[in-house]
Design a protein around this motif. Structure first.
Motif, PDB file in Angstrom:
ATOM      1  N   ILE A 116       0.837  -1.212   0.000  1.00  0.00           N
ATOM      2  CA  ILE A 116       0.000   0.000   0.000  1.00  0.00           C
ATOM      3  C   ILE A 116       0.869   1.259   0.000  1.00  0.00           C
ATOM      4  CG2 ILE A 116      -1.646   1.344   1.372  1.00  0.00           C
ATOM      5  CD1 ILE A 116      -2.984  -1.003   0.076  1.00  0.00           C
ATOM      6  N   ARG A 117       1.967   1.234   0.751  1.00  0.00           N
ATOM      7  CA  ARG A 117       2.878   2.389   0.786  1.00  0.00           C
ATOM      8  C   ARG A 117       3.444   2.656  -0.609  1.00  0.00           C
ATOM      9  NH1 ARG A 117       5.804   1.125   6.444  1.00  0.00           N
ATOM     10  NH2 ARG A 117       4.965   2.834   7.664  1.00  0.00           N
ATOM     11  N   ARG A 118       3.927   1.598  -1.237  1.00  0.00           N
ATOM     12  CA  ARG A 118       4.531   1.754  -2.576  1.00  0.00           C
ATOM     13  C   ARG A 118       3.495   2.262  -3.571  1.00  0.00           C
ATOM     14  NH1 ARG A 118       8.010  -1.391  -6.377  1.00  0.00           N
ATOM     15  NH2 ARG A 118       6.923  -1.356  -8.359  1.00  0.00           N
ATOM     16  N   ALA A 119       2.307   1.627  -3.567  1.00  0.00           N
ATOM     17  CA  ALA A 119       1.273   1.992  -4.537  1.00  0.00           C
ATOM     18  C   ALA A 119       0.789   3.419  -4.323  1.00  0.00           C
ATOM     19  CB  ALA A 119       0.108   1.005  -4.448  1.00  0.00           C
ATOM     20  N   SER A 120       0.664   3.830  -3.056  1.00  0.00           N
ATOM     21  CA  SER A 120       0.203   5.196  -2.756  1.00  0.00           C
ATOM     22  C   SER A 120       1.222   6.237  -3.203  1.00  0.00           C
ATOM     23  CB  SER A 120      -0.069   5.343  -1.255  1.00  0.00           C
ATOM     24  OG  SER A 120      -1.114   4.497  -0.846  1.00  0.00           O
TER      25      SER A 120
ATOM     26  N   GLY B 221      -6.188  11.007  -5.234  1.00  0.00           N
ATOM     27  CA  GLY B 221      -7.539  10.917  -5.768  1.00  0.00           C
ATOM     28  C   GLY B 221      -7.707   9.942  -6.908  1.00  0.00           C
ATOM     29  N   LYS B 222      -6.584   9.411  -7.446  1.00  0.00           N
ATOM     30  CA  LYS B 222      -6.653   8.483  -8.576  1.00  0.00           C
ATOM     31  C   LYS B 222      -6.713   7.039  -8.075  1.00  0.00           C
ATOM     32  CE  LYS B 222      -6.283  11.683 -11.742  1.00  0.00           C
ATOM     33  NZ  LYS B 222      -7.391  11.978 -12.661  1.00  0.00           N
ATOM     34  N   GLU B 223      -6.992   6.107  -8.987  1.00  0.00           N
ATOM     35  CA  GLU B 223      -7.053   4.687  -8.639  1.00  0.00           C
ATOM     36  C   GLU B 223      -5.683   4.037  -8.771  1.00  0.00           C
ATOM     37  OE1 GLU B 223      -9.991   2.632 -10.947  1.00  0.00           O
ATOM     38  OE2 GLU B 223     -11.585   3.088  -9.493  1.00  0.00           O
ATOM     39  N   ILE B 224      -5.371   3.161  -7.813  1.00  0.00           N
ATOM     40  CA  ILE B 224      -4.151   2.351  -7.914  1.00  0.00           C
ATOM     41  C   ILE B 224      -4.344   1.346  -9.045  1.00  0.00           C
ATOM     42  CG2 ILE B 224      -2.724   0.628  -6.736  1.00  0.00           C
ATOM     43  CD1 ILE B 224      -3.554   1.937  -4.079  1.00  0.00           C
ATOM     44  N   THR B 225      -3.368   1.264  -9.935  1.00  0.00           N
ATOM     45  CA  THR B 225      -3.436   0.300 -11.041  1.00  0.00           C
ATOM     46  C   THR B 225      -2.404  -0.804 -10.823  1.00  0.00           C
ATOM     47  OG1 THR B 225      -1.802   1.464 -12.381  1.00  0.00           O
ATOM     48  CG2 THR B 225      -4.119   2.156 -12.600  1.00  0.00           C
ATOM     49  N   MET B 226      -2.453  -1.814 -11.664  1.00  0.00           N
ATOM     50  CA  MET B 226      -1.515  -2.931 -11.557  1.00  0.00           C
ATOM     51  C   MET B 226      -0.070  -2.481 -11.724  1.00  0.00           C
ATOM     52  SD  MET B 226      -3.167  -5.700 -10.862  1.00  0.00           S
ATOM     53  CE  MET B 226      -2.010  -6.989 -11.296  1.00  0.00           C
ATOM     54  N   ALA B 227       0.130  -1.389 -12.457  1.00  0.00           N
ATOM     55  CA  ALA B 227       1.495  -0.891 -12.687  1.00  0.00           C
ATOM     56  C   ALA B 227       2.170  -0.461 -11.395  1.00  0.00           C
ATOM     57  CB  ALA B 227       1.453   0.282 -13.677  1.00  0.00           C
ATOM     58  N   ALA B 228       1.375  -0.123 -10.378  1.00  0.00           N
ATOM     59  CA  ALA B 228       1.941   0.353  -9.115  1.00  0.00           C
ATOM     60  C   ALA B 228       2.254  -0.778  -8.133  1.00  0.00           C
ATOM     61  CB  ALA B 228       0.972   1.337  -8.457  1.00  0.00           C
ATOM     62  N   LEU B 229       1.936  -2.017  -8.524  1.00  0.00           N
ATOM     63  CA  LEU B 229       2.160  -3.155  -7.627  1.00  0.00           C
ATOM     64  C   LEU B 229       3.532  -3.775  -7.868  1.00  0.00           C
ATOM     65  CD1 LEU B 229      -1.292  -5.007  -7.696  1.00  0.00           C
ATOM     66  CD2 LEU B 229      -0.518  -3.140  -6.214  1.00  0.00           C
ATOM     67  N   PRO B 230       4.099  -4.432  -6.854  1.00  0.00           N
ATOM     68  CA  PRO B 230       5.384  -5.120  -7.037  1.00  0.00           C
ATOM     69  C   PRO B 230       5.271  -6.225  -8.088  1.00  0.00           C
ATOM     70  CG  PRO B 230       4.823  -4.965  -4.710  1.00  0.00           C
ATOM     71  CD  PRO B 230       3.605  -4.541  -5.479  1.00  0.00           C
TER      72      PRO B 230
END
Length: 480
Positions: free
Chosen positions: A378-382, A388-397
């Motif tokens: 969650i820290r990395r993705a945020s 205000g935007k949505e977390i996408t798969m690109a933000a995941l490890p």
């Protein structure tokens, strides 16, 4: 003095209720079977019986009938789980005084027991106004909504989480030593904090010490303190963890990693309630509640000769097992919401949202690093996602995007092999030192995943000591 009989097939419940009610002026006996309970009731007169509905050799309904027939003046209260509430209501109609649903809260138990004993005979079924199931099913945990969704603790609502909180609430008001067992990242220190904050020692210090990162030479000094000049490098007097926690709670994490001689010293301190700083002859009285934790089963460590059996029994007045995150997936939304809020404050930016694709990934992933891994994700993705935007798969490890962990992959011939991990960022692929670091990084990550982030086992497989592993984790920026 009123006599109470507790019937429950969980020894921890029998022990805790016996001690709690005993402190409030009752004479208490306990047993784990219905057959033994009936035998005890023929030999002794009991004013009240606290009986779990589900027992190994019978159930509460049958036992209620037998007790009502043979001992009509004994008051009976049923202890029931969430799924058996409707049955408990029927039992109230059939002559039980009342029922109490899990998780159990000491003040609630005491109040009900006192109320029940003020009436010498159980009320006939025609006079009982049975409480509707929802009145008990919706009993809240003794924490406010703000606490539940606040920045420090997350109270899960899955059955394993409710059971964990039930045990925690029972043991916290006592002064028992507690062993907390759970995989790495499950939140053992948070549970220890909660026990402390629900105890009579709440206003006193809570001190945590990671025994896994202590060398044999440092352990005695960190635990008991030392005097100036006690050894080379002792340039001043040091107050150890026991003295720092005076009157409060001392939490010892990774307790199984302490050397044998330190275990001997620790046993002496627990027995005599006194410590002696390294290099001193003066005994210092201590009043500390001990909570210890391990990601290894301490009883198995005793059987292997790695941990002293007498010390194990000193600690083992009560054991709490923290379930891994994969066994309480229902709690994921609660954890995610809490961590999103926490990280938003840490980063001083607007909160981000979760896309449906990411939610599906979270539900499929088995979370080998447990709650700690979830918070890091969650820290990395945020950090990578605009406010205000949505977390996408690109933000995941990368390990989450692949849909499985790095631990091992199985080839068609049935052999296991380590998976190749993508290049570490910001390393020059032509630099020999970078190549070596990448290989070391890959190896450590693979081993950690394979042993579910148990650092003791990882160090053993890598043939290095734990202190060296900790140093490499810091060097390579591995945060699990």
């Amino acid at each position: 003095m009123k006599n109470i009989l507790i019937i429950d097939d969980e020894i921890n419940i029998c022990t805790l209720l016996s001690k709690f009610l005993g402190k409030h002026g009752f004479k208490v006996d306990s047993t784990m079977t219905g057959a033994q309970a009936m035998k005890m009731m023929t030999e002794n007169r009991y004013d009240l019986v606290l009986c779990d509905y589900r027992l190994k050799d019978t159930d509460g309904a049958k036992l209620l009938g037998d007790i009502r027939q043979q001992h009509p003046h004994t008051v009976m209260i049923i202890i029931t789980g969430y799924s058996d509430v409707r049955i408990a209501v029927e039992m109230v109609k059939n002559g039980a005084y009342d029922y109490i649903s899990k998780p159990l809260y000491p003040d609630e138990i005491l109040s009900l027991v006192n109320k029940a004993l003020s009436q010498p005979v159980p009320a006939p079924a025609t006079q009982v106004n049975a409480v509707e199931p929802h009145a008990h099913e919706e009993r809240p945990m003794p924490v406010s909504e703000q606490q539940k969704n606040g920045s420090r603790y997350v109270y899960g609502e899955s059955e394993p989480s409710r059971e964990l909180f039930r045990e925690l609430t029972l043991v916290a008001p006592t002064d028992y030593s507690v062993i907390i067992f759970g995989e790495t990242g499950t939140g053992k220190e948070s549970v220890a904090h909660l026990i402390h904050e629900h105890s009579s020692r709440k206003g006193q210090p809570f001190v945590a010490l990671d025994c896994g990162s202590l060398s044999r030479e440092l352990a005695a000094s960190e635990l008991f303190g030392h005097e100036k000049g006690a050894f080379t490098g002792a340039i001043g007097t040091k107050i150890g963890a026991f003295e720092q926690a005076q009157g409060g709670t001392l939490f010892l994490d990774e307790i199984s990693n302490l050397s044998y001689d330190i275990q001997v010293a620790l046993l002496r301190v627990i027995q005599e309630k006194q410590i002696r700083r390294v290099g001193s002859m003066k005994e210092i009285a201590i009043d500390v509640r001990l909570i210890v934790a391990s990601n290894e089963n301490l009883f198995e460590s005793v059987q292997k000769g790695k941990f002293r059996e007498d010390l194990f029994h000193r600690f083992n007045e009560f054991t709490i097992h923290i379930p891994p995150l994969r066994e309480r997936v229902e709690d994921l939304p609660l954890f995610v919401d809490a961590f999103l809020s926490q990280v938003s404050k840490e980063l001083n930016k607007g909160e981000v949202k979760m896309s449906e694709e990411v939610w599906e990934c979270f539900r499929r992933y088995d979370w080998p690093g447990n709650v700690r891994e979830l918070k890091n994700v969650i820290r990395r993705a945020s950090l990578l996602t605009p406010a205000g935007k949505e977390i996408t798969m690109a933000a995941l490890p990368l390990e989450m995007k692949s849909g499985h962990t790095f631990a091992k992959s199985t080839h068609t011939n049935g052999e296991s092999a380590e998976e190749e991990i993508p290049d570490m960022p910001m390393l020059d692929s032509n630099d020999l030192k970078s190549v070596a670091l990448k290989a070391e990084y890959n190896k450590i990550i693979n081993v950690l995943k394979a042993v579910k982030y148990n650092k003791t086992k990882a160090a053993q497989l890598l043939n290095i000591d734990r202190k060296t592993l900790y140093n490499k984790l810091r060097l390579l920026n591995i945060n699990y």
